[in-house]
Write a protein that holds these residues in place. Structure first.
Motif, PDB file in Angstrom:
ATOM      1  N   LEU A 220       0.806  -1.217   0.000  1.00 54.63           N
ATOM      2  CA  LEU A 220       0.000   0.000   0.000  1.00 54.63           C
ATOM      3  C   LEU A 220       0.845   1.275   0.000  1.00 54.63           C
ATOM      4  N   ASP A 221       2.162   1.138   0.126  1.00 56.39           N
ATOM      5  CA  ASP A 221       3.022   2.319   0.136  1.00 56.39           C
ATOM      6  C   ASP A 221       3.441   2.755  -1.266  1.00 56.39           C
ATOM      7  N   ALA A 222       2.822   2.209  -2.293  1.00 55.08           N
ATOM      8  CA  ALA A 222       3.167   2.554  -3.671  1.00 55.08           C
ATOM      9  C   ALA A 222       2.898   4.030  -3.947  1.00 55.08           C
ATOM     10  N   VAL A 223       3.695   4.588  -4.866  1.00 51.97           N
ATOM     11  CA  VAL A 223       3.474   5.954  -5.341  1.00 51.97           C
ATOM     12  C   VAL A 223       3.321   5.898  -6.860  1.00 51.97           C
ATOM     13  N   VAL A 224       2.546   6.827  -7.408  1.00 52.30           N
ATOM     14  CA  VAL A 224       2.313   6.798  -8.850  1.00 52.30           C
ATOM     15  C   VAL A 224       3.562   7.257  -9.596  1.00 52.30           C
ATOM     16  N   GLU A 225       3.686   6.743 -10.819  1.00 47.83           N
ATOM     17  CA  GLU A 225       4.853   7.078 -11.646  1.00 47.83           C
ATOM     18  C   GLU A 225       4.448   7.423 -13.078  1.00 47.83           C
ATOM     19  N   PHE A 226       3.188   7.785 -13.272  1.00 50.64           N
ATOM     20  CA  PHE A 226       2.726   8.082 -14.628  1.00 50.64           C
ATOM     21  C   PHE A 226       3.200   9.430 -15.142  1.00 50.64           C
ATOM     22  N   ALA A 400     -10.357   7.364  -7.776  1.00 52.47           N
ATOM     23  CA  ALA A 400      -9.966   8.760  -7.565  1.00 52.47           C
ATOM     24  C   ALA A 400      -8.694   9.095  -8.330  1.00 52.47           C
ATOM     25  N   VAL A 401      -7.784   8.136  -8.451  1.00 53.07           N
ATOM     26  CA  VAL A 401      -6.562   8.352  -9.239  1.00 53.07           C
ATOM     27  C   VAL A 401      -6.924   8.532 -10.712  1.00 53.07           C
ATOM     28  N   ARG A 402      -7.859   7.730 -11.183  1.00 50.34           N
ATOM     29  CA  ARG A 402      -8.304   7.865 -12.562  1.00 50.34           C
ATOM     30  C   ARG A 402      -8.886   9.258 -12.823  1.00 50.34           C
ATOM     31  N   ASP A 424       2.407  16.223 -13.166  1.00 53.45           N
ATOM     32  CA  ASP A 424       3.001  16.337 -11.830  1.00 53.45           C
ATOM     33  C   ASP A 424       1.930  16.677 -10.793  1.00 53.45           C
ATOM     34  N   THR A 425       1.020  17.573 -11.160  1.00 48.94           N
ATOM     35  CA  THR A 425      -0.075  17.922 -10.244  1.00 48.94           C
ATOM     36  C   THR A 425      -0.968  16.720  -9.993  1.00 48.94           C
ATOM     37  N   ALA A 426      -1.280  15.993 -11.064  1.00 49.61           N
ATOM     38  CA  ALA A 426      -2.111  14.791 -10.919  1.00 49.61           C
ATOM     39  C   ALA A 426      -1.412  13.750 -10.051  1.00 49.61           C
ATOM     40  N   ASN A 431      -1.053  10.717  -5.125  1.00 51.49           N
ATOM     41  CA  ASN A 431      -0.299  10.184  -3.986  1.00 51.49           C
ATOM     42  C   ASN A 431      -0.953  10.554  -2.663  1.00 51.49           C
ATOM     43  N   ALA A 432      -1.584  11.717  -2.597  1.00 49.42           N
ATOM     44  CA  ALA A 432      -2.332  12.082  -1.392  1.00 49.42           C
ATOM     45  C   ALA A 432      -3.490  11.109  -1.169  1.00 49.42           C
ATOM     46  N   VAL A 433      -4.154  10.703  -2.267  1.00 46.90           N
ATOM     47  CA  VAL A 433      -5.224   9.706  -2.184  1.00 46.90           C
ATOM     48  C   VAL A 433      -4.678   8.379  -1.659  1.00 46.90           C
TER      49      VAL A 433
END
Length: 447
Positions: A220-226, A400-402, A424-426, A431-433
């Motif tokens: 669950l500690d993953a962060v997005v990298e898109f 919510a990420v979508r 970057d904003t997304a 990541n806050a989600v």
């Protein structure tokens, strides 16, 4: 103590009072909530009627919640009120929410307890893994599976000298320019809310990460990298195509969806689910000729398998033994080769088992004109063995990420926000989600 959105729901089992002889007893009713609408909803209603007509012990009541996200939220609310259905259809984006809730009965357990012997290894691995634990235990019944495809008007492409399917996005650009020069107002229909095909599936076939930890499978500690890699380049390209009028926005907000624009021959290319293949066949205007292909690639890229889309059926806790028997009977019904072929025929969803697919191949199903091309969805999903980035996405509150990706794409197109800034904003918001979701399940490991 595990904290989740279902802990306060009471486990209740209603007593079944038999006032008449068993032969006269009314069938056991149980509910199935799903997140599809339109033509696909009508096909589910047909399926439910057929199940009820096939036996006299159970009556399934099938209720549309309009879309996947609504069904997930309504399921949560219903469970809190102890009014949940026996079966609920949860899409790939809601897997983690159900997986950590503890609110379900694993499908293998349900079927075994009710006397059904299912060959679980017959399910395509790319489909089963999306709804399984890290150890391979399947938790929900695979139901409607799909992947993203590329649709094109063959007559329009031939009119500008292109015969066949575009293999690269660079070819799509060349064709779009030629179409525009030839007077076609909408070369490519593009829906910026369709992040599933334009972002997630693009990332998969290019083996690009959506998030760290193997797209979230590692924890669950993953962060997005898109906001790095090839998707940055692709969104930059999409913006260029949009500014030049080669990509034309078609969505509910514009009053005409991309799919409607395509079947009415107003737009000549688009991307959508293989599940829409059947609908396109029924709705395409008279005289229109079209075909389907795997998603194009960026030039110089090597293809990897695409992601499975769609949903699985989760069996919720808190119902009676008789309702669970009905659920198991329904799962057994939809797993029969006859029913699987019918479902794939009338929708475009792919068969979820290898034997089901091979049986349809042997019968020449994919050689028949209305269904030709659907086999490419299987080819796309199995093009390579799943990698850590193509087995799926396992992020909490992924819906919510979508939405953050949708907002970024729209900001780039409509508000001229620089691509990197928008992504970057997304990413920051996404990541806050994820951190909020991680805190909710602090100390809980993904199964």
């Amino acid at each position: 103590m595990t904290r989740n959105w279902l802990l306060n729901a009471a486990f209740s089992v209603g007593a079944l009072a038999l006032a008449t002889a068993p032969a006269l007893a009314a069938p056991t009713k149980f509910e199935f909530w799903y997140g599809l609408s339109g033509d696909l909803s009508e096909r589910i209603q047909d399926m439910c009627k057929d199940f009820n007509a096939s036996q006299a012990d159970y009556e399934i009541v099938c209720v549309s919640q309009d879309n996947y996200e609504s069904n997930l939220q309504n399921t949560i609310a219903a469970f809190r009120a102890d009014k949940q259905p026996t079966i609920t259809q949860i899409s790939d984006g809601g897997v983690v929410d159900l997986m950590l809730s503890g609110a379900y009965i694993p499908v293998r357990q349900l079927m075994e307890e009710n006397g059904y012997d299912i060959k679980w290894d017959d399910y395509f691995s790319g489909i089963a893994s999306y709804f399984s634990t890290s150890k391979g235990e399947l938790l929900a019944m695979p139901f409607n599976s799909s992947t993203a495809m590329f649709y094109y008007n063959t007559d329009a492409l031939k009119a500008v000298g292109f015969d066949g399917a575009p293999q690269t996005w660079q070819q799509v650009e060349k064709i779009a320019r030629d179409l525009k020069a030839a007077g076609y107002e909408c070369p490519v229909a593009f829906d910026p809310t369709g992040q599933w095909q334009w972002w997630e599936q693009f990332s998969a076939v290019h083996n690009q990460p959506i998030a760290s930890e193997g797209n979230g499978y590692g924890g669950l500690d993953a962060v997005v990298e898109f906001n790095q890699g090839k998707f940055v380049d692709q969104l930059t390209w999409i913006k260029k195509m949009y500014d030049e009028g080669l990509f034309v926005v078609k969505s509910k907000a514009t009053g005409e969806t991309a799919n409607d624009a395509f079947v009415n021959a107003k737009c000549q290319m688009t991307s959508s689910s293989i599940a829409d293949h059947g609908t396109f066949g029924k709705q395409a205007i008279a005289g229109m000729h079209w075909d389907v292909a795997m998603l194009p690639l960026q030039e110089g890229s090597e293809r990897t398998n695409s992601l499975v889309g769609g949903a699985a059926l989760w069996t919720l806790k808190g119902k009676s033994p008789e309702e669970y028997k009905g659920a198991a009977a329904f799962y057994a019904f939809i797993a029969t080769p006859k029913q699987a072929e019918w479902w794939s025929t009338v929708t475009g969803y792919i068969p979820v088992t290898n034997t089901g697919y091979q049986a349809m191949v042997a019968k020449g199903f994919y050689n028949a004109a209305p269904y030709k091309g659907r086999e490419l969805a299987i080819k796309s999903l199995t093009f390579t063995p799943p990698t850590e980035y193509t087995r799926g996405v396992r992020l909490g509150n992924f819906g919510a990420v979508r939405v953050e990706i949708q907002n970024a794409m729209q900001d780039v197109l409509f508000n001229n926000v620089p691509v990197q800034q928008a992504l970057d904003t997304a990413a920051e918001r996404s990541n806050a989600v994820l951190r909020k979701f991680e805190q909710t399940y602090k100390g809980v490991a993904l199964p």
